[in-house]
Structures are given as structure tokens and as C-alpha cells.
Design a protein around this motif. Structure first.
Motif, short mmCIF file in Angstrom:
data_model
loop_
_atom_site.label_atom_id
_atom_site.label_comp_id
_atom_site.label_asym_id
_atom_site.label_seq_id
_atom_site.Cartn_x
_atom_site.Cartn_y
_atom_site.Cartn_z
N THR A 12 40.54 38.70 35.73
CA THR A 12 39.38 39.34 34.68
C THR A 12 38.51 40.29 35.28
N LYS A 13 38.35 41.25 34.53
CA LYS A 13 37.07 42.34 35.16
C LYS A 13 35.80 41.65 34.61
N ARG A 14 35.72 40.88 33.50
CA ARG A 14 34.47 40.47 33.10
C ARG A 14 33.61 39.60 34.18
N THR A 15 32.15 39.75 33.82
CA THR A 15 31.41 38.93 34.89
C THR A 15 30.20 38.25 34.18
N ASN A 16 29.39 37.53 34.69
CA ASN A 16 28.25 36.75 34.01
C ASN A 16 27.07 37.44 34.87
N LEU A 17 27.43 38.37 35.56
CA LEU A 17 26.25 38.96 36.52
C LEU A 17 25.99 40.37 35.81
N VAL A 38 50.48 36.79 34.12
CA VAL A 38 49.88 36.69 35.60
C VAL A 38 50.95 35.73 36.12
N THR A 39 51.33 34.52 35.75
CA THR A 39 52.28 33.75 36.42
C THR A 39 53.57 34.39 36.71
N ARG A 40 53.90 35.15 35.81
CA ARG A 40 55.23 36.02 35.82
C ARG A 40 55.04 36.82 37.01
N ALA A 232 43.52 43.46 36.11
CA ALA A 232 43.28 42.67 34.98
C ALA A 232 44.00 43.11 33.69
N TYR A 233 44.34 44.28 33.81
CA TYR A 233 44.93 45.09 32.63
C TYR A 233 46.21 45.29 32.92
N GLY A 234 46.71 44.92 34.14
CA GLY A 234 48.27 45.07 34.44
C GLY A 234 48.63 46.16 35.37
#
Length: 339
Positions: A12-17, A38-40, A232-234
Motif C-alpha cells: 500500500t501507499k497509504r499511511t497513518n502519518l 501480490v502473491t502471484r 502498490a498499483y502494480g
């Protein structure tokens, strides 16, 4: 090389900061890779004998399925995780240990709460990050503290080294500041001249039992030769520090190995820098020429010398960014040029 050795994965590019130096900015219009995607992508790497996987965000622990990703990776490759630590509990540390994670890096950006919390934009973040390091050490997880050298913490490196020892972490990693994401927009507030950077590193008195990692001269390798990275977006970006500069294709549209054969990607991996530091080359058994991200950012070419090396700086002012990169959009560009 027929395939990479190391694979960087960004759940992810999301953050809690709300950090002024964040290298990523989440785009709500984009869709993150699913667990299966992701696992692929990891399995494609495991089938080609990748030896290490490195998870980083954003903040990866914001994903509910992140620990499942870690547990998928650990039986197949040496697995590292980088986190800001604010979401990491004692239970999480125990699960990471049970999964067999190799190393967890916790970002601490200052020697005290005031400095760290100001930089990352979250009151209490320092205490939670320190607590995370202690949880990991208590669980028996090999733990590194990582910090990005800036004008805010350059006089606190000794405090960070001492904190590393006090918390049970094994290594302090002092990282250079890269002109990526929000850090680009705040460069004048964060950057430091190269001579002062070098002096601060040389002044650190490393405590007993602690290792110091730093990527300046004479430890200034070009690691792109063996790296693969998917954001995070491939987007296949080659290296996490090229995330605003490179895009070799999207794994939702093609296999990763197709992107590995992109001609610009091949050129970056070739490490044919126009200038190389002989001392750094002696310490890097594989490739010389320094980091391709800062070389490209300041030099405008994939084969430019790395200005963070004292032997290759050639008078480059690291406190001033070239105009051509100041206003670049965040994230991987839609297309690649520059062969």
C-alpha cells in the motif's frame, strides 16, 4: 542477469502519518494490488529463485491481509519488513517471529519525540515506534532502526545510535534523503550539504553490540543490477528509490519478466556509469557508479555519477534540486524514456 535476486513489494501507499518527508502519496483514484495479485507476483519471483523479499509502504500494517502476505513469503525467501511501528503490537511481533520473518526495520526519524513527531506529523508516534522496537526485540525478531538523514535530525545521530542499543535493536541504518514524494516539495527544509552529512556520520560513536549501516562513500553501491520492485498499483519500477522516475510496465497487463526485459530497465541494471569511485567499487563486489536514483535525479541521465559520493560529487549542491524534477507528479510515470 536472467532474473532478479531481490524483490521489493509495496502492499500500500497509504499511511497513518502526515510526514513532510513521505516518499509516497496515495492516489485514491488508483486500486491497490489484491492479495492474489501480490502473491502471484511473488510466486513468479520464487519460481526464478529470488532470495529475498522486502515489504515496505506507505505503512504495510494498514492492510488487514499484510501478515498473510508475509506468511506467504517467508517459506520461500529471506523476508524483511519496513514499518513506522505505530501499529505494531506485542502480538504482531510474536506472529512475525512465528512466521519466520528475517528482519523488521522500524523508522525512527529523530533522537527524541519532539523531532520525530514533528517530522512524521503524528503526536505520540515516537513512543509507539520505540515500543514497537522493544516488542520485536522481546519476541526475538532481528530488528533494525532506520532513519533518513535530514536537517532536523543531523545533530541527533548519536542519540539514535544510543537508542538502538537501549531498545535491543541490532543495527542503526542511516539512509540518505531521496528527492521523492513529499520530500521533493520540502527539499529546502530537509536537505543538508554533503560535507556536513559526512561529518555527522563520521562523528557517530557506535555502541557495543550495535552495527551501523550507511550508504555514503565508501559504501555507495549501485544495487539496481539485482533489484526488482513493484509498487502498490502494480507498476514495475526497478528499485523503490526510482518510484517517481521509472515505470517498466504494469504487472496487471504483463508478466513481471516482460518488464525485466524493458530496454531502459536493462540499461539501468547494466551500471555503465560514466564515472565510478574506485573506493566504493572496491567495497561493492558487483557494480560501481553509485545509486542510480540520485544519479538520475541530479544528473539527468541513467549513467550519471552519484553526487552523494564525495569522489563523484563534482561540486553538485545537494540542497538544490534540478528544476526538471521539482514539479514531477507523484508516483511512477505513465511511460519510460531515456534509452
Amino acid at each position: 542477469m536472467p532474473a532478479p535476486f531481490s524483490f521489493w513489494v509495496q502492499p500500500t501507499k497509504r499511511t497513518n502519518l502526515d510526514s513532510i518527508m513521505a516518499y509516497d502519496v496515495h492516489d485514491p483514484a488508483e486500486t491497490e494490488l489484491s492479495f492474489d495479485e501480490v502473491t502471484r507476483s511473488m510466486q513468479e519471483m520464487f519460481d526464478r529463485d529470488v532470495i529475498s523479499v522486502f515489504f515496505e509502504g506507505g505503512e504495510p500494517f494498514l492492510r488487514d491481509d499484510f501478515l498473510d502476505m508475509v506468511e506467504y513469503a517467508t517459506p520461500n525467501a529471506f523476508t524483511m519488513v519496513r514499518t513506522n511501528g505505530t501499529l505494531l503490537t506485542a502480538e504482531t511481533a510474536r506472529r512475525l517471529k512465528s512466521a519466520g520473518v528475517g528482519v523488521v526495520c522500524v523508522d525512527i526519524e529523530g533522537g527524541d519525540a519532539a523531532t520525530h513527531d514533528t517530522l512524521v506529523g503524528l503526536p505520540g508516534a515516537f513512543d509507539r515506534a520505540v515500543e514497537a522496537v522493544r516488542h520485536l526485540a522481546d519476541a526475538g525478531v532481528t530488528t533494525f532502526i532506520t532513519t533518513i538523514l535530514t536537517s532536523h535530525n543531523i545533530d541527533q545521530l548519536q542519540e539514535l545510535a544510543d537508542l538502538t542499543a537501549a531498545t535491543g535493536a541490532e543495527k542503526l541504518g542511516v539512509l540518505r534523503l531521496y528527492p521523492l514524494g513529499r520530500a521533493r516539495g520540502n527539499w529546502s527544509r530537509l536537505s543538508v550539504p554533503l560535507p556536513r552529512q559526512m561529518a555527522s556520520l563520521e562523528a557517530i560513536q557506535v555502541p557495543d553490540g550495535v552495527q551501523l549501516m550507511q550508504s555514503w562513500h565508501p559504501n555507495d553501491p549501485n544495487c539496481c543490477w539485482q533489484m526488482a520492485a513493484v509498487d502498490a498499483y502494480g507498476n514495475s519500477i526497478g528499485c523503490p528509490y526510482l518510484r517517481d522516475f521509472a515505470n517498466y510496465g504494469n504487472i496487471r497487463e504483463t508478466s513481471f519478466m516482460e518488464t525485466w526485459r524493458n530496454p531502459v530497465y536493462k540499461k539501468v541494471r547494466a551500471a555503465s556509469a560514466v564515472e565510478a569511485c574506485p573506493e566504493c567499487a572496491a567495497n561493492d563486489r558487483n557494480r560501481s557508479g553509485g545509486c542510480r536514483s540520485t544519479a538520475y535525479a541530479f544528473g539527468g541521465a541513467w549513467d550519471a555519477p552519484d553526487p552523494y559520493c564525495t569522489h563523484m560529487n563534482n561540486g553538485t549542491d545537494l540542497t538544490r534540486l534540478p528544476r526538471r524534477i521539482v514539479d514531477l507528479p507523484f508516483g511512477a510515470p505513465p511511460t519510460m524514456t531515456g534509452v
